[in-house]
Design a protein around this motif. Structure first.
Motif, PDB file in Angstrom:
ATOM      1  N   PRO A 176       0.810  -1.213   0.000  1.00 48.85           N
ATOM      2  CA  PRO A 176       0.000   0.000   0.000  1.00 48.85           C
ATOM      3  C   PRO A 176       0.852   1.275   0.000  1.00 48.85           C
ATOM      4  CG  PRO A 176      -0.087  -1.071   2.151  1.00 48.85           C
ATOM      5  CD  PRO A 176       0.646  -2.007   1.240  1.00 48.85           C
ATOM      6  N   TYR A 177       1.977   1.206   0.651  1.00 44.53           N
ATOM      7  CA  TYR A 177       2.905   2.346   0.664  1.00 44.53           C
ATOM      8  C   TYR A 177       4.218   1.907   1.273  1.00 44.53           C
ATOM      9  CZ  TYR A 177       1.380   2.756   5.572  1.00 44.53           C
ATOM     10  OH  TYR A 177       1.069   2.497   6.884  1.00 44.53           O
ATOM     11  N   VAL A 178       5.239   2.694   0.998  1.00 42.48           N
ATOM     12  CA  VAL A 178       6.513   2.518   1.692  1.00 42.48           C
ATOM     13  C   VAL A 178       6.535   3.528   2.824  1.00 42.48           C
ATOM     14  CG1 VAL A 178       9.025   2.790   1.495  1.00 42.48           C
ATOM     15  CG2 VAL A 178       7.738   1.713  -0.357  1.00 42.48           C
ATOM     16  N   CYS A 179       6.898   3.069   4.017  1.00 44.65           N
ATOM     17  CA  CYS A 179       6.998   3.975   5.158  1.00 44.65           C
ATOM     18  C   CYS A 179       8.464   4.347   5.349  1.00 44.65           C
ATOM     19  CB  CYS A 179       6.448   3.288   6.414  1.00 44.65           C
ATOM     20  SG  CYS A 179       6.651   4.278   7.896  1.00 44.65           S
ATOM     21  N   LEU A 180       8.793   5.584   5.046  1.00 40.11           N
ATOM     22  CA  LEU A 180      10.190   6.023   5.113  1.00 40.11           C
ATOM     23  C   LEU A 180      10.377   6.969   6.299  1.00 40.11           C
ATOM     24  CD1 LEU A 180      12.865   5.786   3.358  1.00 40.11           C
ATOM     25  CD2 LEU A 180      12.309   8.075   2.583  1.00 40.11           C
ATOM     26  N   ALA A 181      11.155   6.504   7.271  1.00 43.78           N
ATOM     27  CA  ALA A 181      11.383   7.320   8.467  1.00 43.78           C
ATOM     28  C   ALA A 181      12.603   8.201   8.274  1.00 43.78           C
ATOM     29  CB  ALA A 181      11.585   6.419   9.685  1.00 43.78           C
ATOM     30  N   ILE A 209       3.340   2.905  -6.240  1.00 43.66           N
ATOM     31  CA  ILE A 209       3.302   2.747  -4.780  1.00 43.66           C
ATOM     32  C   ILE A 209       3.539   4.109  -4.125  1.00 43.66           C
ATOM     33  CG2 ILE A 209       4.439   1.651  -2.796  1.00 43.66           C
ATOM     34  CD1 ILE A 209       5.362  -0.576  -4.775  1.00 43.66           C
ATOM     35  N   ASP A 210       2.735   4.431  -3.127  1.00 40.96           N
ATOM     36  CA  ASP A 210       2.916   5.703  -2.426  1.00 40.96           C
ATOM     37  C   ASP A 210       4.132   5.649  -1.487  1.00 40.96           C
ATOM     38  OD1 ASP A 210       0.779   6.808  -3.654  1.00 40.96           O
ATOM     39  OD2 ASP A 210      -0.549   6.784  -1.898  1.00 40.96           O
ATOM     40  N   VAL A 211       4.718   6.795  -1.261  1.00 45.77           N
ATOM     41  CA  VAL A 211       5.771   6.924  -0.249  1.00 45.77           C
ATOM     42  C   VAL A 211       5.243   7.832   0.857  1.00 45.77           C
ATOM     43  CG1 VAL A 211       8.111   7.710   0.256  1.00 45.77           C
ATOM     44  CG2 VAL A 211       7.604   6.634  -1.950  1.00 45.77           C
ATOM     45  N   MET A 212       5.111   7.277   2.046  1.00 46.46           N
ATOM     46  CA  MET A 212       4.650   8.053   3.188  1.00 46.46           C
ATOM     47  C   MET A 212       5.812   8.176   4.176  1.00 46.46           C
ATOM     48  SD  MET A 212       1.473   8.556   2.231  1.00 46.46           S
ATOM     49  CE  MET A 212       0.717   9.284   3.675  1.00 46.46           C
ATOM     50  N   TYR A 213       6.187   9.389   4.507  1.00 44.01           N
ATOM     51  CA  TYR A 213       7.285   9.575   5.465  1.00 44.01           C
ATOM     52  C   TYR A 213       6.754   9.470   6.894  1.00 44.01           C
ATOM     53  CZ  TYR A 213      10.459  11.570   1.900  1.00 44.01           C
ATOM     54  OH  TYR A 213      11.259  11.777   0.822  1.00 44.01           O
ATOM     55  N   TYR A 247       9.662  14.489  -2.289  1.00 42.54           N
ATOM     56  CA  TYR A 247       9.822  13.103  -2.759  1.00 42.54           C
ATOM     57  C   TYR A 247       8.916  12.152  -1.983  1.00 42.54           C
ATOM     58  CZ  TYR A 247      13.946  15.404  -4.602  1.00 42.54           C
ATOM     59  OH  TYR A 247      14.789  16.291  -5.216  1.00 42.54           O
ATOM     60  N   SER A 248       7.733  12.618  -1.635  1.00 49.68           N
ATOM     61  CA  SER A 248       6.807  11.766  -0.886  1.00 49.68           C
ATOM     62  C   SER A 248       5.382  12.145  -1.236  1.00 49.68           C
ATOM     63  CB  SER A 248       7.035  11.935   0.615  1.00 49.68           C
ATOM     64  OG  SER A 248       6.583  13.217   1.018  1.00 49.68           O
ATOM     65  N   ASP A 249       4.451  11.273  -0.850  1.00 49.75           N
ATOM     66  CA  ASP A 249       3.033  11.523  -1.106  1.00 49.75           C
ATOM     67  C   ASP A 249       2.302  11.989   0.143  1.00 49.75           C
ATOM     68  OD1 ASP A 249       2.778  10.445  -3.959  1.00 49.75           O
ATOM     69  OD2 ASP A 249       3.822   8.821  -2.920  1.00 49.75           O
ATOM     70  N   GLY A 250       2.971  11.904   1.282  1.00 47.42           N
ATOM     71  CA  GLY A 250       2.339  12.312   2.518  1.00 47.42           C
ATOM     72  C   GLY A 250       3.213  11.928   3.690  1.00 47.42           C
ATOM     73  N   CYS A 251       2.741  12.210   4.891  1.00 49.67           N
ATOM     74  CA  CYS A 251       3.518  11.836   6.069  1.00 49.67           C
ATOM     75  C   CYS A 251       2.635  11.702   7.298  1.00 49.67           C
ATOM     76  CB  CYS A 251       4.631  12.859   6.350  1.00 49.67           C
ATOM     77  SG  CYS A 251       4.066  14.377   7.156  1.00 49.67           S
ATOM     78  N   THR A 252       3.134  10.949   8.252  1.00 48.06           N
ATOM     79  CA  THR A 252       2.607  11.003   9.610  1.00 48.06           C
ATOM     80  C   THR A 252       3.620  11.787  10.432  1.00 48.06           C
ATOM     81  OG1 THR A 252       3.694   8.916  10.182  1.00 48.06           O
ATOM     82  CG2 THR A 252       1.394   8.787   9.464  1.00 48.06           C
ATOM     83  N   MET A 253       3.132  12.504  11.425  1.00 43.67           N
ATOM     84  CA  MET A 253       4.037  13.344  12.204  1.00 43.67           C
ATOM     85  C   MET A 253       3.706  13.267  13.686  1.00 43.67           C
ATOM     86  SD  MET A 253       6.497  15.460  11.938  1.00 43.67           S
ATOM     87  CE  MET A 253       7.431  16.588  12.934  1.00 43.67           C
ATOM     88  N   SER A 254       4.704  12.977  14.484  1.00 45.45           N
ATOM     89  CA  SER A 254       4.588  13.168  15.914  1.00 45.45           C
ATOM     90  C   SER A 254       5.150  14.541  16.224  1.00 45.45           C
ATOM     91  CB  SER A 254       5.369  12.086  16.665  1.00 45.45           C
ATOM     92  OG  SER A 254       5.448  12.443  18.028  1.00 45.45           O
ATOM     93  N   GLY A 255       4.277  15.506  16.464  1.00 42.01           N
ATOM     94  CA  GLY A 255       4.729  16.864  16.726  1.00 42.01           C
ATOM     95  C   GLY A 255       5.537  16.995  18.014  1.00 42.01           C
ATOM     96  N   LYS A 256       5.504  15.933  18.825  1.00 44.29           N
ATOM     97  CA  LYS A 256       6.158  15.949  20.129  1.00 44.29           C
ATOM     98  C   LYS A 256       7.674  15.949  20.044  1.00 44.29           C
ATOM     99  CE  LYS A 256       3.997  13.298  23.157  1.00 44.29           C
ATOM    100  NZ  LYS A 256       3.337  12.123  23.781  1.00 44.29           N
TER     101      LYS A 256
END
Ligand code: F0G
Length: 456
Positions: A176-181, A209-213, A247-256
């Motif tokens: 579904p996507y690559v999770c790139l940290a 394939i999506d790339v999600m950081y 170079y990504s389609d989106g991201c998840t973010m921990s603002g902490k």
């Protein structure tokens, strides 16, 4: 080289507890030898995590007063949305209470039973959400990342051959996507190069394939690019960051972490359909799409924190403070993950305590011993954190068995780093006296948070 100092001055102070050795021993026993279970009042220097432990600036504290606590359409949300759009460059943003809130939404929307989610090493909550939705995490980080002693500039990079092999084996439609940290927490805070991000994105685009950081520590990654990657030495961190996200389609973010606040997070993306679905899901788990589990004041502080985080002087000192501690330990011959990463020093517990087996929880034992020695609180990042294989029930056995000394942002001075270094060094001198542990209580998921231990 001329000496430098913290690029801030102290306006408010918080006194620290200093227990004596007997009191620390008692506190440790009460906590089941798990540093997660210590009361913070019993901790002198708290290096458990850099998450939500940041010091806010005077501007952030005053921004709190501007918080618009409207249930819907809060103006504080529009400020935060604008900050994310401007600094990160994504079209659509949704607020969440913290990083794992965003991971939950993303995994629920995109991961289906039988899917594979490649990533550059795992993070505990990220992988847990992928697995809860029926996905299988596949580690595609370069092999060197699993070796604590290999010195590489970008030890968080994806091994493109591993990723290609996975695509060939299972088919792009099962990914579904690559999770790139950026950076890679569990590898020691190691960065990913701009070239690697570009290459991963290109490969994924070829296969749809999506790339999600996982953007949690993205500013730290940007600084390493400025420091190490050809062509970026004179480019401001702010500009590097923008290129990274292109170079990504989106991201998840921990603002902490890199947003310099104590709570908050977001999910961001460029795809309109995904955004529409996210807006439906966010109300179930987080709250209205204009607060997502944050108070208006939290959003104000985060918007301001995002702008402050891309200040070149701030991020330079941040990275150098971590390195200042690391260099002292390296000089004393202490085995730590090399090179020193962005947010923490990782002690190599296998090398530190060669007389202990992995199953005697060497990292947990070392974290406990460090607390006992000086009241410094650290975190196990080894076999306890890695949990069990969901099919076989066996312990996952990570190659890296580590204790993390995580440095909160703008909180401690370089003098505190000296105190930590002294304690680790004195512990190393008497390392043969450190005993292993046995686990007396093991929770079924994310066991490291609540597990209890006692000396063997
Ligand atoms: N991704 C990474 C790389 C993280 O380090 C964390 C949190 C998360 C996601 C989840 O974010 O806590 O806001 O829900 N890491 C903390 C740590 C807990 O101590 O490393 P969250």
């Amino acid at each position: 080289e001329r000496r430098t100092a913290e690029p801030y001055k102290i306006k408010t102070v918080e006194p620290l507890a200093m227990l004596d050795e007997n009191e620390r021993k008692e506190a440790l026993e009460k906590a089941g030898y798990n540093t997660f279970l210590l009361n913070s009042q019993d901790v002198y220097i708290d290096l458990l995590t850099d998450s939500g432990t940041n010091a806010m600036s005077d501007k952030q504290w005053s921004a709190l007063m501007m918080g618009d606590e409207a249930y819907a359409g809060s103006k504080s949300w529009y400020k935060l949305e604008e900050a994310v759009r401007e600094i990160y460059g994504y079209k659509y943003v949704l607020p969440t209470h913290q990083g794992r809130g965003a991971e939950n939404l993303l995994s629920q929307m995109k991961v289906n039973p039988g899917d594979y989610v490649p990533g550059n090493m795992y993070f505990t909550t990220t992988r847990a959400h992928q697995e809860m939705n029926g996905g299988t995490f596949v580690d595609v980080i370069i092999d060197e990342a699993h070796d604590s002693q290999v010195e590489l500039d970008f030890k968080g990079n994806v091994d493109l051959d591993k990723l290609k092999r996975l695509i060939d084996e299972v088919g792009a439609d099962k990914i579904p996507y690559v999770c790139l940290a950026v950076t890679v927490n569990m590898a020691g805070g190691q960065p990913v190069s701009m070239k690697n991000m570009r290459d991963v994105y290109e490969l994924c685009q070829q296969h749809g394939i999506d790339v999600m950081y996982d953007a949690t520590r993205c500013v730290e990654n940007a600084y390493f690019i400025q420091e190490r990657e050809a062509g970026y030495a004179d480019v401001p961190v702010k500009k590097i960051l923008k290129e990274m996200f292109s170079y990504s389609d989106g991201c998840t973010m921990s603002g902490k972490k890199d947003c310099l606040v104590n709570i908050g997070g977001f999910l961001a993306m460029n795809d309109e359909d995904l955004y529409t679905r996210s807006r439906e899901l966010v109300v179930v788990y987080e709250g209205m799409p204009t607060y997502g589990g944050m108070a208006g004041r939290d959003m104000e502080a985060m918007a301001q924190g995002i702008y402050e985080s891309v200040d070149d002087n701030y991020i330079k000192h941040r990275i150098h403070q971590v390195r200042y501690l690391g260099d002292q330990l390296i000089e004393a011959g202490i085995p730590i993950v090399r090179p020193v990463g962005g947010h923490a020093i990782f002690l190599d517990a296998r090398e530190f305590l060669p007389h202990l087996e992995q199953e005697q929880f060497a990292s947990q034992a070392l974290a406990a011993a460090l607390y006992l020695d000086s009241g410094v609180r650290s975190m196990e990042r080894g076999i306890v954190s890695a949990g069990r294989n969901k099919e076989t029930g066996e312990h996952n056995r990570p190659k890296l068995e580590m204790v993390r000394l995580t440095i909160p942002r703008r909180v401690y001075t370089d003098n505190h780093m000296d105190v930590v270094a002294d304690s680790v060094i004195s512990l190393y001198e008497k390392r043969d006296q450190i005993q292993g542990l046995k686990m007396d209580y093991e929770p079924p998921t994310l066991r490291f948070f609540n597990a209890r231990f006692s000396p063997l």
